[in-house]
Motif scaffolding. Structure first.
Motif, mmCIF file in Angstrom:
data_model
loop_
_atom_site.group_PDB
_atom_site.id
_atom_site.type_symbol
_atom_site.label_atom_id
_atom_site.label_comp_id
_atom_site.label_asym_id
_atom_site.label_seq_id
_atom_site.Cartn_x
_atom_site.Cartn_y
_atom_site.Cartn_z
ATOM 1 N N ALA A 102 -22.896 155.089 2.584
ATOM 2 C CA ALA A 102 -22.934 153.913 1.886
ATOM 3 C C ALA A 102 -21.441 153.068 1.599
ATOM 4 O O ALA A 102 -21.507 151.672 2.510
ATOM 5 C CB ALA A 102 -23.530 153.106 1.116
ATOM 6 N N ASP A 103 -20.171 153.420 1.517
ATOM 7 C CA ASP A 103 -19.138 152.725 0.921
ATOM 8 C C ASP A 103 -18.149 152.057 2.880
ATOM 9 O O ASP A 103 -17.644 151.537 2.891
ATOM 10 C CB ASP A 103 -18.039 153.755 -0.619
ATOM 11 C CG ASP A 103 -17.898 154.811 -0.189
ATOM 12 O OD1 ASP A 103 -18.921 155.625 0.846
ATOM 13 O OD2 ASP A 103 -17.113 155.690 -0.879
ATOM 14 N N GLU A 104 -18.401 153.538 3.234
ATOM 15 C CA GLU A 104 -17.733 153.625 4.536
ATOM 16 C C GLU A 104 -18.511 152.880 5.004
ATOM 17 O O GLU A 104 -18.034 152.223 6.279
ATOM 18 C CB GLU A 104 -17.796 154.769 5.421
ATOM 19 C CG GLU A 104 -16.701 155.350 4.534
ATOM 20 C CD GLU A 104 -16.940 156.637 5.017
ATOM 21 O OE1 GLU A 104 -17.781 157.695 6.403
ATOM 22 O OE2 GLU A 104 -16.377 158.513 4.458
ATOM 23 N N ALA A 106 -20.284 149.369 4.338
ATOM 24 C CA ALA A 106 -20.328 148.376 3.585
ATOM 25 C C ALA A 106 -18.613 148.302 3.670
ATOM 26 O O ALA A 106 -18.171 147.127 4.222
ATOM 27 C CB ALA A 106 -20.585 147.980 1.932
ATOM 28 N N GLU A 107 -17.843 148.835 3.919
ATOM 29 C CA GLU A 107 -16.244 148.188 4.723
ATOM 30 C C GLU A 107 -16.020 148.308 5.419
ATOM 31 O O GLU A 107 -15.555 147.431 6.156
ATOM 32 C CB GLU A 107 -15.818 149.673 3.720
ATOM 33 C CG GLU A 107 -14.014 149.039 3.981
ATOM 34 C CD GLU A 107 -13.110 147.969 3.558
ATOM 35 O OE1 GLU A 107 -12.125 147.348 3.266
ATOM 36 O OE2 GLU A 107 -14.220 147.876 2.153
ATOM 37 N N ARG A 110 -17.811 144.877 6.045
ATOM 38 C CA ARG A 110 -17.076 143.768 5.198
ATOM 39 C C ARG A 110 -15.701 143.009 6.521
ATOM 40 O O ARG A 110 -15.123 142.326 6.512
ATOM 41 C CB ARG A 110 -16.459 144.645 4.205
ATOM 42 C CG ARG A 110 -15.674 143.872 3.416
ATOM 43 C CD ARG A 110 -14.829 143.522 2.175
ATOM 44 N NE ARG A 110 -13.845 144.843 2.754
ATOM 45 C CZ ARG A 110 -12.680 143.934 3.153
ATOM 46 N NH1 ARG A 110 -12.810 142.321 3.734
ATOM 47 N NH2 ARG A 110 -11.608 144.918 3.737
ATOM 48 N N ASN A 128 -17.514 139.754 1.270
ATOM 49 C CA ASN A 128 -17.862 141.056 0.317
ATOM 50 C C ASN A 128 -19.224 141.083 0.775
ATOM 51 O O ASN A 128 -20.302 140.911 0.957
ATOM 52 C CB ASN A 128 -18.001 140.087 -1.275
ATOM 53 C CG ASN A 128 -17.035 140.521 -1.955
ATOM 54 O OD1 ASN A 128 -15.164 140.577 -1.744
ATOM 55 N ND2 ASN A 128 -16.942 139.244 -3.228
ATOM 56 N N HIS A 130 -22.416 144.521 -0.079
ATOM 57 C CA HIS A 130 -22.895 145.431 -1.249
ATOM 58 C C HIS A 130 -23.835 145.788 -0.872
ATOM 59 O O HIS A 130 -24.825 145.328 -0.087
ATOM 60 C CB HIS A 130 -22.957 144.164 -1.974
ATOM 61 C CG HIS A 130 -22.852 142.519 -3.021
ATOM 62 N ND1 HIS A 130 -21.429 143.299 -3.837
ATOM 63 C CD2 HIS A 130 -22.330 142.192 -2.422
ATOM 64 C CE1 HIS A 130 -20.322 142.228 -4.807
ATOM 65 N NE2 HIS A 130 -21.423 141.122 -3.031
#
Length: 137
Positions: A102-104, A106-107, A110, A128, A130
């Protein structure tokens, strides 16, 4: 080819199901921020300077443009749920497929949205992303 399993029977989803059953309190100030955003209506979100004067772009236009960019540039397994402008920052809400980091994701989204939105608007734009949900596939 890997056998397709029913996500409803996949035990790896137990943690997701348990989290979904927990009641989540409304974040402080959320209702007021939403009402304030609705009341603003067509307020200018971006001022683009130019040789012959400035261009004012409304929040609604920025939201639509950012939403189109996000949907077109979302990595595999990422779905755009909503886009808004809050305090001059584009907020993109997404859900990710179970198994996607998820964080990869999302980044990566972004960076893509920030670069393309800034290119199209002609000014740097803060974005951002989320992760607000997980989906089975």
């Amino acid at each position: 080819m890997a056998e397709q399993t029913d996500p409803e029977r996949d035990p790896r989803w137990d943690a997701v199901r348990a989290a979904a059953r927990r009641r989540v309190a409304t974040p402080p100030g959320l209702v007021e921020r939403v009402l304030r955003a609705v009341a603003r209506g067509g307020r200018a979100a971006v001022e683009v300077p130019g040789d012959d004067g400035g261009l004012r772009i409304t929040e609604q236009t920025v939201v639509r443009l950012a939403g189109t960019i996000a949907a077109g540039r979302a990595p595999a397994g990422v779905r755009v749920s909503a886009v808004a402008v809050e305090d001059g920052v584009v907020q993109v809400l997404v859900s990710v497929r179970f198994g996607v980091v998820a964080d990869e994701a999302a980044e990566a989204l972004r960076r893509e949205v920030t670069a393309e939105l800034s290119r199209q608007l002609g000014v740097e734009t803060a974005v951002n992303v989320h992760v607000v949900d997980v989906h089975p596939g």
